[in-house]
Enzyme design. Structure first.
Site, PDB file in Angstrom:
ATOM      1  N   TYR A  82      -1.465  -0.775  10.563  1.00  0.00           N
ATOM      2  CA  TYR A  82      -1.605  -1.055   9.135  1.00  0.00           C
ATOM      3  C   TYR A  82      -0.371  -0.579   8.377  1.00  0.00           C
ATOM      4  CZ  TYR A  82      -3.500  -1.096   4.411  1.00  0.00           C
ATOM      5  OH  TYR A  82      -3.707  -1.331   3.072  1.00  0.00           O
ATOM      6  N   SER A  95       0.857  -1.178   0.000  1.00  0.00           N
ATOM      7  CA  SER A  95       0.000   0.000   0.000  1.00  0.00           C
ATOM      8  C   SER A  95       0.893   1.228   0.000  1.00  0.00           C
ATOM      9  CB  SER A  95      -0.870  -0.003   1.259  1.00  0.00           C
ATOM     10  OG  SER A  95      -1.492   1.246   1.438  1.00  0.00           O
TER      11      SER A  95
END
Length: 89
Positions: free
Chosen positions: A36, A23
Site C-alpha cells: 500500500y 495517502s
C-alpha cells in the site's frame, strides 16, 4: 485512470488541473502496509513528475494525502482473523 483521456484535451486547451489522491503513507511506511505504501509513493512520484513536465503548458498537478481515518472496515469481514488484522493496522 482518466489521465490518458484527459491529458490531450488539457494540452490542446493549454490549461487544466490534475488531482491525485494518495495517502500520508506515500511519504512514510508502516508495518504490514508495504505494498500500500509503495503504491501511494508511486502516486506521489507520478504527480511530482507530471507537475514538472506539464507546468509550462499551464497544467497544474495536485496531490491530496489524507491521514488515517477510523471507519467500519474492520467490522466488514465475516472472518475473525481478518477483522483482527484490520483493527491492528
Amino acid at each position: 485512470m482518466a489521465l490518458p483521456a484527459a491529458l490531450p484535451q488539457m494540452q490542446k486547451q493549454k490549461s487544466g488541473h490534475i488531482i491525485n489522491i494518495a495517502s500520508v503513507f506515500g511519504s512514510k511506511c508502516s508495518p504490514r502496509r508495504t505494498v500500500y505504501c509503495a503504491t501511494k509513493a508511486a502516486v506521489r512520484a507520478l504527480t511530482e513528475g507530471l507537475r514538472m513536465e506539464l507546468h509550462s503548458q499551464n497544467i497544474r498537478c495536485t496531490m491530496i494525502s489524507p491521514g488515517a481515518v477510523a471507519t467500519e472496515l474492520p467490522e466488514s469481514s465475516s472472518d475473525e482473523a481478518t477483522r483482527k488484522n484490520l483493527r491492528s493496522s
